[in-house]
Design a protein around this motif. Sequence first.
Motif, PDB file in Angstrom:
ATOM      1  N   ARG A 105      42.403  40.245  39.570  1.00  0.00           N
ATOM      2  CA  ARG A 105      42.978  40.060  41.156  1.00  0.00           C
ATOM      3  C   ARG A 105      44.172  40.774  41.126  1.00  0.00           C
ATOM      4  O   ARG A 105      44.610  41.208  42.175  1.00  0.00           O
ATOM      5  CB  ARG A 105      43.086  38.701  41.420  1.00  0.00           C
ATOM      6  N   ASP A 106      44.814  40.914  40.021  1.00  0.00           N
ATOM      7  CA  ASP A 106      46.504  41.470  40.186  1.00  0.00           C
ATOM      8  C   ASP A 106      46.493  43.066  40.267  1.00  0.00           C
ATOM      9  O   ASP A 106      47.387  43.758  40.451  1.00  0.00           O
ATOM     10  CB  ASP A 106      47.404  41.052  39.007  1.00  0.00           C
ATOM     11  N   ASN A 135      45.568  46.537  41.940  1.00  0.00           N
ATOM     12  CA  ASN A 135      45.431  46.950  43.250  1.00  0.00           C
ATOM     13  C   ASN A 135      44.091  47.983  43.153  1.00  0.00           C
ATOM     14  O   ASN A 135      44.220  48.991  42.465  1.00  0.00           O
ATOM     15  CB  ASN A 135      46.514  47.881  43.769  1.00  0.00           C
TER      16      ASN A 135
END
Length: 295
Positions: free
Chosen positions: A283-284, A286
């Motif tokens: 999730r971190d 991009n």
Amino acid sequence: MTDPANKAAWLFTPEAKSELTAESEQDFFDNPGLFKTIIESIQDGVSLLDLDLNIRYMNATMRYIYTDQGDAIGKRCYDVYHSLKSPCKDCPSLLCMQTKKPQTAVVRYDREGRESNWHQIFSIPVLNSKNEIVLIMEYVRDVTFQNSMVENMNELAQRFEALEYQNKLLADILQQKKQSSEELETTISTNVEKFIKPSLEYLKKTVNPENVDMVNGLIDEIVYPITKKRSTTIAGLTPRELQVASLIKEGYSSKEIADKLCVTQKAVDFHRLNIRKKLQLTRDVNLRSYLEVHL
């Protein structure tokens, strides 16, 4: 009205009104002089030679062809017809004398001041009641055009064979280059997957994963122009997912992508989720930044 094309086909025009005349069909066959008239009228050459190759008779065609020789009767045929001092090599008339059988040969005529041409000579023996040769009849046909056609066809055939050989060599060279290129691509791809990618995975444990991903993407961009192959992760995306990924890379939002593809925003979000899963992104990371480097 006379057709100019037909007129051009004649060496000379026979005087039919004064020569080819007969009161009846039988009268024609009963008149020996008319047969000589026929020989005078045909457009191929006819001559009679004695056993010393002296010319005893020439029809109108032969006189027309060799008009520059003046009165040729009594002269040697090889002198008049070929401007030679001795009989021609492979003379069919000499062979005819030896065998007492008809002979033929194709002879090239190279005479000063005239274009070279080819004549086919038919030599036919004239025999007496004792089976002795008294005369040789030579029938001469101009085969220059036919010989030129044969020579041209042979030349074209040789050129065609040369082109085929060159094409085969070129095809072999292209095949070798293709094979070498494929071997190079395989070697590069194998080395990247075997050596570089494992090293980058190892570095992820000690440095910032995003930096490693950036380096990984740069390597893929360097390798892609050579191998024309995307990284194995990108290659695993479906055509629709690749389409969505390309639009994400260009900076379009989910709503804008949905409008462009005529689908719901929910469908685009579903594709986004699948893309992240297939690319194994946390999730971190991009997604757009990742695609800018890897896609």
